[in-house]
Design an enzyme around this catalytic site. Structure first.
Site, short mmCIF file in Angstrom:
data_model
loop_
_atom_site.label_atom_id
_atom_site.label_comp_id
_atom_site.label_asym_id
_atom_site.label_seq_id
_atom_site.Cartn_x
_atom_site.Cartn_y
_atom_site.Cartn_z
CE LYS A 49 -30.21 41.11 12.24
NZ LYS A 49 -31.59 41.66 12.24
CG HIS B 260 -25.97 45.05 17.43
ND1 HIS B 260 -26.06 43.70 17.26
CD2 HIS B 260 -27.06 45.58 16.82
CE1 HIS B 260 -27.17 43.42 16.58
NE2 HIS B 260 -27.78 44.53 16.30
CG ASP C 31 -34.03 41.05 17.05
OD1 ASP C 31 -34.75 42.05 17.20
OD2 ASP C 31 -32.89 41.10 16.56
N GLY D 290 -30.48 50.54 11.70
CA GLY D 290 -29.04 50.80 11.63
C GLY D 290 -28.30 49.79 10.80
CG HIS D 291 -28.45 46.18 11.40
ND1 HIS D 291 -27.18 46.31 11.90
CD2 HIS D 291 -29.25 45.88 12.46
CE1 HIS D 291 -27.22 46.08 13.21
NE2 HIS D 291 -28.45 45.82 13.57
#
Lengths: 335, 335
Positions: free
Chosen positions: A105, A219, A110, A56-57
């Site tokens: 990130k 987000h 993550d 989505g990035h």
């Protein structure tokens, strides 16, 4: 939900396949794992760079895979960390004997998953290390984050650490310069609209037709202030005030600063350039020396969210050399 | 209206200024005229290429100014042709004695104004010629167009004719290859949402939350069919069926075809790659040989409109060489 997709549950898989098909000489997809690797991986005796995160990035992260940047990118579900298994597959596919370096990130999932992948890789005899990027000055701690969030400054880590690895630096050397970039990069963003993740089909937050949020995360994490939309120049002033007021002195004499004006996905390039004009004005007024061309475009998005972020990176001579080193990645290949 | 702007009436001027500031070694702005020229213009004894049109299609056209592509781009108001005066200023700024060639998208205002600019330039002793690009197979005649509309295929004309001019072709030679590209390029698009021009602050058309329009133009001109949103694969089939069924035989043995999957501004890159995966599948099924990498991204937008277009260009050996020739333009410089 108005999207050009087939089925929400297949979006990431089909996207990865589309990337491989579009850039077949450059990228290779590891089937079943949504991991994109350099077509020529592994490169022997080079430290391999792996990044990844929720999808989505785009173009983050798959768009940055190729000679001079990443060796692999792991695509998680939308806004969801990839799994340690994906990361391990990526690690094994790109290890050329000099170790594998993770660019992570700062989101809790993550970080935990890359740490676990590193342990799994060590079990298989692959040396790994990592940097956690946390360039977003908006807030300390956040919905998915302890400390500061990692946003568009990550692209500078990919570029500079990727060039350093291509230049023959060892694992400790790549970690050193990746850390140095992270120490010298600061970002802040704002949003005008929410995005709509395909799985839920619903906006991730509500915002009034006349409102914006300063400091919003990629987000949809809360920022620092929700208020009426202001003119572009005023928005830029607010973002830069916080970035310039943070712990990196971008105005010290002799310092050159790389500038990125990033679009979050739904904001037209026209508006990015309108905003950039004032970024340049403010930086000149504040005594910041902008290094060569600015990076204006969509580097780290949030699906179709409207909004922008500004990133400043204080450069030293080595970072400049690596920033300008050649690379060949999908996001850098419009022609 | 949710936009990062200062004032609707200053959007184009501020955008042009932002582009010059972001790419100062590459672009120079002619003040008061919203014309961006190559920083090193005029290039002596080279045919100069000028394009332009209404703003709101960024990176078209200013993003394509630089060595190997355009010598100048004229930015009109949003969705409004630039004036003959702007075009004349551009022409005078870039003429290096070998004539000036106009790349014009087929919209009535653009065509008339570039024709008038050509006459004014001839009065000043500058030889000019032009091509009218009309790659959109959706409809014959349209809101602002007699014949077919010009859309994303125009970028291939910029690239190939620009490389031909850089290669030393004379004005007739540039016109010949620009015409050849136009004869061999076909496009078609669709939209999910309207965009909102800054001046009006209102959507240019209404469309239901569950509807899409096939064949929509880049200014919201009517397409061929309004219906319920379909899966990406079905949308791609419909667009390609019309493109492949038109007068260029993309399947003839030995033909290589360049493929562009263009986003209209509001559609995330994720969706462009989902759509591209099926474009590749359909073309392989139909016996079309895709030439090297595909062009997937935002090349010709309509502000924040959600939607896509597909462009196919049947290449010959000379076009391939020019397509791959180096260029240095803002839209091609993410790094």
């Amino acid at each position: 939900m108005k999207k050009v997709i087939n089925a929400p549950e297949r979006v990431v898989e089909e996207m990865c396949r589309g990337m491989e098909l579009a850039h077949s000489g450059l990228l290779r997809l590891i089937p079943e794992h949504n991991v994109l690797v350099r077509a020529d991986a592994p490169v022997q005796n080079k430290v391999a760079l792996v990044s990844g995160g929720g999808s989505g990035h785009e173009p983050t992260h798959g768009g940055y895979v190729g000679p001079g940047m990443l060796d692999a990118a792991c695509a998680g579900s939308v806004f969801t960390s990839p799994t340690p298994d994906q990361m391990l597959e990526a690690t094994k596919a790109v290890d050329g004997g000099a170790g594998v370096f993770y660019v992570v990130k700062n989101y809790t999932g993550d970080v935990l998953n890359f740490e676990m992948a590193g342990e799994l890789a060590e079990d298989e005899g692959i040396e790994t290390d990592y940097v956690v990027v946390n360039d977003d000055v908006a807030v300390e701690d956040s919905t998915y984050t302890s400390g500061r969030r990692g946003i568009a400054g990550t692209i500078f880590v990919h570029k500079i650490a990727g060039a350093a690895a291509a230049d023959g630096r060892d694992l400790a050397g790549v970690k050193e310069i990746a850390g140095r970039v992270n120490d010298n990069v600061r970002s802040m963003g704002m949003a005008l609209t929410s995005c709509v993740p395909p799985e839920s089909g619903e906006p991730i937050f509500e915002i009034g037709d006349d409102e914006m949020e300063i400091g919003m995360g990629i987000h949809g994490e809360p920022g620092t202030e929700r208020k009426k939309i202001e003119p572009a120049d005023r928005i830029v002033e607010e973002l830069l005030q916080k970035v310039l007021g943070d712990s990196v002195d971008f105005t010290s004499p002799g310092s050159d600063v790389a500038v990125m004006l990033n679009g979050l996905g739904g904001t037209p390039l026209m508006e990015l350039y309108v905003a950039y004009a004032h970024v340049a004005d403010v930086l000149m007024r504040e005594g910041v020396d902008i290094y060569k061309m600015a990076y204006v475009g969509e580097y780290m998005t949030s699906l179709e969210m409207a909004g922008i972020s500004v990133t400043l990176l204080k450069l030293d001579d080595e970072m400049k050399r690596y920033l300008e080193a050649p690379c060949d990645v999908a996001a850098g290949r419009p022609f």
